[in-house]
Design a protein around this motif. Structure first.
Motif, PDB file in Angstrom:
ATOM      1  N   MET A   1       4.027 -41.327 -16.406  1.00 48.40           N
ATOM      2  CA  MET A   1       3.230 -41.130 -17.673  1.00 48.40           C
ATOM      3  C   MET A   1       2.277 -39.998 -17.627  1.00 48.40           C
ATOM      4  O   MET A   1       2.314 -39.448 -16.805  1.00 48.40           O
ATOM      5  CB  MET A   1       2.548 -42.530 -18.186  1.00 48.40           C
ATOM      6  N   GLY A   2       1.945 -39.510 -18.662  1.00 46.93           N
ATOM      7  CA  GLY A   2       1.394 -38.101 -18.840  1.00 46.93           C
ATOM      8  C   GLY A   2       0.095 -37.677 -18.087  1.00 46.93           C
ATOM      9  O   GLY A   2      -0.549 -38.831 -17.562  1.00 46.93           O
ATOM     10  N   LEU A  90       6.858 -41.697 -14.680  1.00 49.50           N
ATOM     11  CA  LEU A  90       5.712 -41.713 -15.535  1.00 49.50           C
ATOM     12  C   LEU A  90       4.757 -42.775 -15.603  1.00 49.50           C
ATOM     13  O   LEU A  90       3.629 -42.925 -15.311  1.00 49.50           O
ATOM     14  CB  LEU A  90       6.294 -41.815 -17.190  1.00 49.50           C
ATOM     15  N   LEU A  91       5.574 -44.146 -15.030  1.00 44.73           N
ATOM     16  CA  LEU A  91       4.754 -45.130 -14.346  1.00 44.73           C
ATOM     17  C   LEU A  91       3.861 -44.830 -13.274  1.00 44.73           C
ATOM     18  O   LEU A  91       2.851 -45.278 -13.582  1.00 44.73           O
ATOM     19  CB  LEU A  91       5.639 -46.214 -14.290  1.00 44.73           C
ATOM     20  N   ILE A 122       7.605 -49.421  -6.449  1.00 42.93           N
ATOM     21  CA  ILE A 122       7.120 -49.649  -7.761  1.00 42.93           C
ATOM     22  C   ILE A 122       6.372 -50.976  -7.826  1.00 42.93           C
ATOM     23  O   ILE A 122       5.316 -51.168  -8.251  1.00 42.93           O
ATOM     24  CB  ILE A 122       8.678 -49.773  -8.571  1.00 42.93           C
ATOM     25  N   ALA A 123       6.786 -52.049  -7.043  1.00 41.66           N
ATOM     26  CA  ALA A 123       6.174 -53.365  -6.783  1.00 41.66           C
ATOM     27  C   ALA A 123       4.892 -53.034  -6.347  1.00 41.66           C
ATOM     28  O   ALA A 123       3.950 -54.011  -6.841  1.00 41.66           O
ATOM     29  CB  ALA A 123       6.904 -54.271  -5.941  1.00 41.66           C
ATOM     30  N   GLY A 124       4.599 -52.223  -5.612  1.00 44.47           N
ATOM     31  CA  GLY A 124       3.169 -51.855  -4.811  1.00 44.47           C
ATOM     32  C   GLY A 124       2.330 -51.128  -5.905  1.00 44.47           C
ATOM     33  O   GLY A 124       1.090 -51.571  -5.889  1.00 44.47           O
ATOM     34  N   LEU A 125       3.057 -50.426  -6.736  1.00 41.91           N
ATOM     35  CA  LEU A 125       2.151 -49.623  -7.743  1.00 41.91           C
ATOM     36  C   LEU A 125       1.612 -50.754  -8.761  1.00 41.91           C
ATOM     37  O   LEU A 125       0.432 -50.749  -9.397  1.00 41.91           O
ATOM     38  CB  LEU A 125       2.909 -48.646  -8.565  1.00 41.91           C
ATOM     39  N   LEU A 126       2.595 -51.690  -9.099  1.00 37.81           N
ATOM     40  CA  LEU A 126       1.947 -52.663 -10.154  1.00 37.81           C
ATOM     41  C   LEU A 126       0.989 -53.721  -9.292  1.00 37.81           C
ATOM     42  O   LEU A 126       0.012 -53.970 -10.239  1.00 37.81           O
ATOM     43  CB  LEU A 126       3.231 -53.648 -10.481  1.00 37.81           C
ATOM     44  N   LEU A 127       1.315 -54.030  -8.184  1.00 37.85           N
ATOM     45  CA  LEU A 127       0.184 -54.818  -7.859  1.00 37.85           C
ATOM     46  C   LEU A 127      -1.103 -54.035  -7.395  1.00 37.85           C
ATOM     47  O   LEU A 127      -2.034 -54.734  -7.486  1.00 37.85           O
ATOM     48  CB  LEU A 127       0.846 -55.433  -6.159  1.00 37.85           C
TER      49      LEU A 127
END
Length: 259
Positions: A1-2, A90-91, A122-127
């Motif tokens: 994301m930006g 972006l996430l 990705i799972a780590g970023l969300l957590l």
């Protein structure tokens, strides 16, 4: 994301007319916005993140308690690999660049959707986003990632079936409340207002259970062009709606009470 922060610190909280407690967003039209300008789809997604920043700021300003955004559906994995990778990038950038600003503004991040088979990064970023903001008490930003409403309901049904087979639940005790308690949104209020941009008029497998009595608003602007003024107009439109939840209209209720 930006790039860039989401919020300006110290922004005043307004008290709008009949503000919805929970607003959900289907952020549609990034690709069409880019195509209309001869730009790659990635640029539409990047500009869509800028619109998300403005909308988070507006949600805080107008006193919304929950803002749910449909960021990545289970169907999005079928898009071209390069587009999927750009969305995931972006996430990653969003969490790395904006999490500190969310934290500073008392925003709590929640993630709904399946985390099975997600890449460890990705799972780590969300957590990380959830854990680092878990104690915050302001706006709850709910990110629907790898989310599908049918899949969510099916998972709730499986959980109920497993409990019944194990003898922990009688089939006759399975009701709407029992299903709702096993959804990803079990501890959240249902959305009062669902906004979809770009003019499309469908929910696209988004919060189908929770949307039972939501007010739906379809706006013609593509998501990258969605502004604070558009959000305020949506709040104004919501304030004009007469939410009946299957009952009588306000005028009918008043007439019945008077009689």
């Amino acid at each position: 994301m930006g790039d860039g922060g989401i919020l300006e610190l110290g922004a005043p909280v307004l008290a709008p007319r009949a503000a919805p407690r929970h607003v959900a967003l289907i952020m549609d039209g990034n690709g069409r916005w880019a195509a209309a300008r001869g730009l790659p789809r990635f640029e539409g997604h990047r500009r869509g993140v800028d619109a998300l920043r403005k909308t988070v700021r507006a949600a805080i300003e107008f006193g919304v308690d929950y803002l749910t955004v449909y960021s990545f559906s289970v169907e999005n994995w079928s898009r071209p690999p390069e587009e999927v990778q750009s969305l995931l990038a972006l996430l990653h950038r969003f969490i790395r660049n904006d999490l500190a600003e969310l934290q500073a503004n008392n925003v709590r991040v929640r993630v709904i959707g399946s985390r099975e088979d997600l890449a460890a990064e990705i799972a780590g970023l969300l957590l990380e986003a959830e854990q680092s903001t878990a104690a915050n008490t302001g706006l709850t930003l709910v990110v629907a990632f790898n989310y599908g409403a049918r899949q969510e309901i099916a998972a709730a049904a499986r959980a109920l079936a497993e409990e019944a087979v194990a003898g922990r639940l009688r089939p006759q005790d399975i009701d709407a409340e029992a299903i709702a308690r096993r959804l990803d949104t079990a501890d959240m209020p249902d959305p009062d207002l669902i906004i979809r941009t770009s003019g499309e008029q469908r929910l696209s497998n988004f919060m189908l259970w929770q949307a039972a009595y939501a007010e739906l608003l379809f706006v013609p602007v593509h998501w990258p062009d969605f502004s604070r003024a558009d959000f305020e107009a949506a709040i104004d439109e919501y304030a004009q709606r007469d939410r009946r939840f299957g009952g009588l209209a306000t005028a009918d209720r008043r007439a019945k009470t008077a009689s």
